[in-house]
Design an enzyme around this catalytic site. Structure first.
Site, PDB file in Angstrom:
ATOM      1  N   CYS A 160       0.778  -1.156  -0.116  1.00 30.80           N
ATOM      2  CA  CYS A 160      -0.037   0.129   0.087  1.00 30.80           C
ATOM      3  C   CYS A 160       0.823   1.311   0.114  1.00 30.80           C
ATOM      4  O   CYS A 160       0.327   2.041  -0.492  1.00 30.80           O
ATOM      5  CB  CYS A 160      -0.852  -0.144   1.057  1.00 30.80           C
ATOM      6  SG  CYS A 160      -2.439  -1.270   1.135  1.00 30.80           S
ATOM      7  N   PHE A 211     -10.644  -4.875  -1.223  1.00 28.55           N
ATOM      8  CA  PHE A 211      -9.479  -4.578  -2.245  1.00 28.55           C
ATOM      9  C   PHE A 211     -10.085  -4.418  -3.638  1.00 28.55           C
ATOM     10  O   PHE A 211     -11.031  -4.949  -3.909  1.00 28.55           O
ATOM     11  CB  PHE A 211      -8.586  -5.420  -2.087  1.00 28.55           C
ATOM     12  CG  PHE A 211      -7.401  -5.237  -1.049  1.00 28.55           C
ATOM     13  CD1 PHE A 211      -6.443  -4.321  -1.442  1.00 28.55           C
ATOM     14  CD2 PHE A 211      -7.643  -5.761   0.423  1.00 28.55           C
ATOM     15  CE1 PHE A 211      -5.424  -3.959  -0.344  1.00 28.55           C
ATOM     16  CE2 PHE A 211      -6.608  -5.198   1.192  1.00 28.55           C
ATOM     17  CZ  PHE A 211      -5.764  -4.528   1.079  1.00 28.55           C
ATOM     18  N   HIS A 299      -3.407   7.786   1.949  1.00 26.30           N
ATOM     19  CA  HIS A 299      -3.758   6.267   1.542  1.00 26.30           C
ATOM     20  C   HIS A 299      -4.944   5.932   2.555  1.00 26.30           C
ATOM     21  O   HIS A 299      -4.449   5.329   3.601  1.00 26.30           O
ATOM     22  CB  HIS A 299      -2.543   5.401   1.325  1.00 26.30           C
ATOM     23  CG  HIS A 299      -3.239   4.055   1.077  1.00 26.30           C
ATOM     24  ND1 HIS A 299      -3.437   3.714  -0.308  1.00 26.30           N
ATOM     25  CD2 HIS A 299      -3.063   3.002   1.820  1.00 26.30           C
ATOM     26  CE1 HIS A 299      -3.866   2.197  -0.078  1.00 26.30           C
ATOM     27  NE2 HIS A 299      -3.750   2.183   1.015  1.00 26.30           N
ATOM     28  N   ASN A 332      -9.772  -0.121  -1.621  1.00 26.50           N
ATOM     29  CA  ASN A 332      -8.198  -0.175  -1.533  1.00 26.50           C
ATOM     30  C   ASN A 332      -7.847  -0.716  -2.594  1.00 26.50           C
ATOM     31  O   ASN A 332      -7.790  -1.967  -2.863  1.00 26.50           O
ATOM     32  CB  ASN A 332      -7.760  -0.711   0.062  1.00 26.50           C
ATOM     33  CG  ASN A 332      -6.475  -0.760   0.016  1.00 26.50           C
ATOM     34  OD1 ASN A 332      -5.567  -0.421  -0.720  1.00 26.50           O
ATOM     35  ND2 ASN A 332      -5.861  -0.988   1.532  1.00 26.50           N
TER      36      ASN A 332
END
Length: 377
Positions: A160, A211, A299, A332
């Protein structure tokens, strides 16, 4: 708050000159995730269903994009079979998919930039989703028609924080090579870790609920031609830090069945314990003191991380609006996601009264913190 840095120093700072993004064709609505995922993996456990439903609600995600499709599962049914060696099949799908998305994002970025592709001097390529020699960087360079002497850097398997690492590397390249133009591209797919749910691997369900897939690209240069280029962020100070004795908090292992992830419950706590000092270090020597005087491009690893960050730093709720919106719209997407946040943020910064200075932050395996102090242009 306006900080007057020495102009001779600031003039050499790298700038973000353009941004592009791309996604696969398959749209996954969160409201359909549970039924679709359990059907595709032939899972009928009611406890599993209940847990996945709860996770899907808690993520705040509404929509994601995915390379996975019915056609892929029809061709490779073994991907949904527990314990089957499928690394070869996964890479057959992932390797071209990440380059396809990377090329689309790069072309969107190049179109916004407005200059010839032949003027790209460096390529920084980031992915945790492919594996081959030569790497996706060379395949992408050939696809885009980059010149043969383009200088390439590959950053693999950072997770990430990879997007912000890429920014830091691109910043250094731009500032140390006058006249250079650095194309930074990130591309990720969850194909490499797709598998049927198993209660002995609870993080698999988190991954299924959180995700997504996609790509992003930015162009970095330190001396913009203002009659042609339109910079919108200046990259000032970049710092990477790992937190000692936390290397097992996020654990990823490649096997014949693809990549397996384990995420420790203590991750939000580790971030909360260390984030204030890390951010203050980035703000040193600038005169910046108050966190709410900054804009925040963070993020969004998940809502728990954003909530802890907001609480421990005393941030006003609107400071993380762009991060929360990117999570809602895309999930994500590992290294890419910070650029989706940045895309929303640049629109926010056009509003009257917007902050001049901000922080770009990401967290990942290590536990590693990446941060850049930035300024609007």
């Amino acid at each position: 708050m306006s900080i007057n840095l020495n102009s001779s120093v600031a003039s050499n700072k790298a700038k973000v000159l353009a941004l592009g993004k791309a996604f696969p064709d398959n749209v996954l609505l969160q409201e359909n995730l549970v039924n679709g995922f359990l059907r595709d993996t032939k899972s009928e456990d009611s406890v599993m269903r209940e847990k996945l439903e709860r996770l899907c609600k808690n993520t705040t995600v509404k929509r994601r994009f995915t390379v996975m499709s019915k056609e892929i599962l029809d061709k490779y049914p073994e991907l949904a079979t527990e314990g089957t060696p499928t690394l070869k099949q996964r890479l057959e799908i992932a390797n071209p998919a990440v380059v396809n998305m990377a090329a689309e994002a790069a072309n969107a970025c190049l179109a916004e930039w407005g200059r010839s592709v032949s003027e790209i001097t460096h390529l920084v390529y980031v992915s945790s989703s492919e594996l081959r020699l030569p790497g996706g960087d060379l395949h992408l360079a050939a696809r885009l028609g980059l010149r043969s002497d383009v200088s390439r850097v590959v950053l693999y398997y950072l997770g990430c924080y990879g997007g912000v690492t890429g920014l830091r590397v691109a910043k250094d390249l731009a500032e140390n090579n006058p006249g250079s133009r650095v194309l930074l591209v990130t591309s990720e797919t969850t194909i490499i870790g797709f598998r049927p749910p198993n209660m002995s691997r609870p993080y698999d369900l988190v991954g299924a609920a959180l995700f997504g897939d996609g790509a992003a690209a930015v162009i970095i240069g330190s001396d913009p031609i203002t009659t042609i280029e339109q910079p919108f962020l200046e990259l000032h100070t970049a710092v990477q830090k790992f937190i000692p004795e936390t290397h097992n908090v996020i654990d990823g292992r490649m096997s014949e069945e693809g990549i397996n992830f384990k995420l420790g419950r203590e991750l939000p706590h580790v971030i909360e314990e260390n984030i204030e000092g890390f951010c203050k270090g980035l703000m040193n020597n600038t005169g910046l003191k108050e966190f709410n005087d900054l804009f925040w491009t963070v993020h969004p690893g998940g809502p728990a991380i954003l909530n802890r960050l907001e609480s421990c730093l005393g941030l006003k709720p609107e400071k993380l609006t762009s991060s929360r919106q990117a999570l809602i719209d895309y999930g994500n997407v590992s290294s890419n996601t910070v650029f989706y946040v940045m895309d929303y943020m640049r629109e926010e910064l056009k509003k009257e009264g917007a902050a001049e200075w901000g922080l770009v932050l990401a967290f990942g395996p290590g536990v590693t913190f990446e941060g850049i102090l930035v300024r609007t242009i």
